[in-house]
Motif scaffolding. Structure first.
Motif, PDB file in Angstrom:
ATOM      1  N   THR A   1      50.488  38.011 -76.948  1.00 41.92           N
ATOM      2  CA  THR A   1      50.632  36.598 -76.627  1.00 41.92           C
ATOM      3  C   THR A   1      50.104  36.379 -75.225  1.00 41.92           C
ATOM      4  OG1 THR A   1      52.562  36.313 -78.061  1.00 41.92           O
ATOM      5  CG2 THR A   1      52.243  34.682 -76.318  1.00 41.92           C
ATOM      6  N   VAL A   2      49.166  35.468 -75.093  1.00 36.07           N
ATOM      7  CA  VAL A   2      48.584  35.144 -73.795  1.00 36.07           C
ATOM      8  C   VAL A   2      49.134  33.802 -73.340  1.00 36.07           C
ATOM      9  CG1 VAL A   2      46.473  34.789 -72.467  1.00 36.07           C
ATOM     10  CG2 VAL A   2      46.455  36.325 -74.454  1.00 36.07           C
ATOM     11  N   HIS A   3      49.770  33.802 -72.197  1.00 37.61           N
ATOM     12  CA  HIS A   3      50.197  32.563 -71.566  1.00 37.61           C
ATOM     13  C   HIS A   3      49.105  32.213 -70.552  1.00 37.61           C
ATOM     14  CE1 HIS A   3      54.411  33.030 -73.058  1.00 37.61           C
ATOM     15  NE2 HIS A   3      54.064  34.314 -73.026  1.00 37.61           N
ATOM     16  N   GLY A   4      48.412  31.100 -70.794  1.00 44.28           N
ATOM     17  CA  GLY A   4      47.297  30.789 -69.921  1.00 44.28           C
ATOM     18  C   GLY A   4      46.972  29.312 -69.891  1.00 44.28           C
ATOM     19  N   PHE A   5      46.233  28.928 -68.855  1.00 44.17           N
ATOM     20  CA  PHE A   5      45.741  27.563 -68.663  1.00 44.17           C
ATOM     21  C   PHE A   5      44.248  27.604 -68.951  1.00 44.17           C
ATOM     22  CE2 PHE A   5      44.906  24.071 -65.298  1.00 44.17           C
ATOM     23  CZ  PHE A   5      45.025  23.064 -66.248  1.00 44.17           C
ATOM     24  N   SER A   6      43.820  26.946 -70.015  1.00 41.28           N
ATOM     25  CA  SER A   6      42.458  27.126 -70.525  1.00 41.28           C
ATOM     26  C   SER A   6      41.352  26.882 -69.501  1.00 41.28           C
ATOM     27  CB  SER A   6      42.246  26.240 -71.753  1.00 41.28           C
ATOM     28  OG  SER A   6      43.034  26.693 -72.832  1.00 41.28           O
ATOM     29  N   PRO A   7      41.446  25.865 -68.600  1.00 42.41           N
ATOM     30  CA  PRO A   7      40.354  25.662 -67.634  1.00 42.41           C
ATOM     31  C   PRO A   7      40.349  26.664 -66.487  1.00 42.41           C
ATOM     32  CG  PRO A   7      41.599  23.631 -68.023  1.00 42.41           C
ATOM     33  CD  PRO A   7      42.407  24.754 -68.558  1.00 42.41           C
ATOM     34  N   SER A   8      41.320  27.572 -66.449  1.00 42.65           N
ATOM     35  CA  SER A   8      41.391  28.560 -65.372  1.00 42.65           C
ATOM     36  C   SER A   8      40.447  29.726 -65.650  1.00 42.65           C
ATOM     37  CB  SER A   8      42.828  29.084 -65.248  1.00 42.65           C
ATOM     38  OG  SER A   8      42.862  30.340 -64.595  1.00 42.65           O
ATOM     39  N   GLY A   9      39.631  30.068 -64.678  1.00 39.44           N
ATOM     40  CA  GLY A   9      38.743  31.214 -64.839  1.00 39.44           C
ATOM     41  C   GLY A   9      39.507  32.507 -65.014  1.00 39.44           C
ATOM     42  N   ASN A  10      40.596  32.677 -64.269  1.00 38.00           N
ATOM     43  CA  ASN A  10      41.382  33.895 -64.405  1.00 38.00           C
ATOM     44  C   ASN A  10      41.946  34.036 -65.811  1.00 38.00           C
ATOM     45  OD1 ASN A  10      41.108  35.061 -61.831  1.00 38.00           O
ATOM     46  ND2 ASN A  10      42.684  33.733 -60.978  1.00 38.00           N
ATOM     47  N   CYS A  11      42.332  32.925 -66.412  1.00 33.58           N
ATOM     48  CA  CYS A  11      42.842  32.967 -67.787  1.00 33.58           C
ATOM     49  C   CYS A  11      41.705  33.155 -68.783  1.00 33.58           C
ATOM     50  CB  CYS A  11      43.615  31.691 -68.097  1.00 33.58           C
ATOM     51  SG  CYS A  11      45.098  31.479 -67.093  1.00 33.58           S
ATOM     52  N   HIS A  12      40.572  32.535 -68.506  1.00 31.06           N
ATOM     53  CA  HIS A  12      39.459  32.653 -69.453  1.00 31.06           C
ATOM     54  C   HIS A  12      38.926  34.082 -69.528  1.00 31.06           C
ATOM     55  CE1 HIS A  12      36.321  31.385 -72.096  1.00 31.06           C
ATOM     56  NE2 HIS A  12      35.420  31.962 -71.320  1.00 31.06           N
ATOM     57  N   LYS A  13      39.015  34.826 -68.437  1.00 32.14           N
ATOM     58  CA  LYS A  13      38.610  36.235 -68.487  1.00 32.14           C
ATOM     59  C   LYS A  13      39.307  36.947 -69.640  1.00 32.14           C
ATOM     60  CE  LYS A  13      38.810  36.713 -63.443  1.00 32.14           C
ATOM     61  NZ  LYS A  13      39.567  37.421 -62.386  1.00 32.14           N
ATOM     62  N   VAL A  14      40.602  36.713 -69.754  1.00 27.07           N
ATOM     63  CA  VAL A  14      41.405  37.400 -70.765  1.00 27.07           C
ATOM     64  C   VAL A  14      40.993  36.941 -72.163  1.00 27.07           C
ATOM     65  CG1 VAL A  14      43.747  37.817 -71.600  1.00 27.07           C
ATOM     66  CG2 VAL A  14      43.299  37.685 -69.131  1.00 27.07           C
ATOM     67  N   ARG A  15      40.841  35.635 -72.346  1.00 25.39           N
ATOM     68  CA  ARG A  15      40.409  35.108 -73.638  1.00 25.39           C
ATOM     69  C   ARG A  15      39.046  35.682 -74.036  1.00 25.39           C
ATOM     70  NH1 ARG A  15      41.423  29.903 -76.088  1.00 25.39           N
ATOM     71  NH2 ARG A  15      42.021  29.003 -74.081  1.00 25.39           N
TER      72      ARG A  15
END
Length: 214
Positions: A4-18
């Motif tokens: 489960t990924v908790h993330g904010f879609s416009p965030s680059g740090n989160c997009h790395k994981v996606r």
């Protein structure tokens, strides 16, 4: 094992994981958590990540891992996205440390200020210095790319994933890429990798602020 990924879609740090999860073909569940409205500071979130930031991954056995580049390293273990050779692995890690220390604090923060603070925010006084230092980081990347195709070694991998996210949207913070042709060519190579997914665009309010930030 479901991630489960908790993330904010416009965030680059989160997009790395996606991006890496998509390219690995791993099953995962995405839970959208806005980092600009206090959602990462709730008691429930803080209980899992006292630092109160995304991305955060949670395994179905309750284990939690935070910090985007640590997550990338864990996901890539035993795959072609992380070199087997210790020297090449260390080189990849050095670029990931560079991303978090000399790249993200300027390019990502300039983008955040432009898109997620009011146009009269006093933080906008920081933009000239952030943009100058962001261009310095891009110049370091440009020199590397004059003689290398990738940052992870001989082929695409986690250091490229880490550096791609905020470099690709540097313009949102007023940091253009026109003077960095090798960086632009590398971005195109990343976009051509199997399983690539682009970062979702900011919402209309953030994009309007970005457009008005110059």
């Amino acid at each position: 094992m479901v991630i489960t990924v908790h993330g904010f879609s416009p965030s680059g740090n989160c997009h790395k994981v996606r991006l890496l999860l998509e390219q690995l073909g791993r099953e995962y569940r995405w839970v959208e958590v806005r980092s600009d409205d206090g959602s990462t500071r709730t008691p429930g979130f803080i209980a899992k990540n006292p630092n109160g930031k995304v991305p955060m991954i949670e395994l179905d056995d309750g284990r939690v891992l935070v910090e985007s580049n640590a997550i990338l390293h864990w996901l890539a273990e035993g795959t072609g996205y992380l070199p087997d050779d210790p020297w090449q692995r260390a080189q990849a890690l050095s670029w990931m440390f560079f991303e978090q220390y000399s790249h993200e604090p300027y390019i990502a923060v300039a983008r955040f200020i432009c898109g997620w603070t009011p146009l009269d925010s006093p933080r906008r006084a920081e933009l000239p210095v952030l943009r100058e230092r962001g261009r310095m980081a891009l110049a370091v990347m440009e020199r590397h790319l004059q003689s290398h195709d990738w940052f992870t070694g001989a082929r695409y991998g986690i250091a490229d994933v880490a550096l791609f996210a905020y470099t690709d949207v540097a313009g949102h913070g007023g940091i253009g890429l026109d003077q960095f042709p090798c960086v632009q060519a590398w971005l195109e190579r990343v976009r051509s990798t199997p399983g690539f997914v682009p970062m979702p665009a900011p919402d209309t309010v953030a994009m309007r602020r970005i457009d008005e930030s110059g």
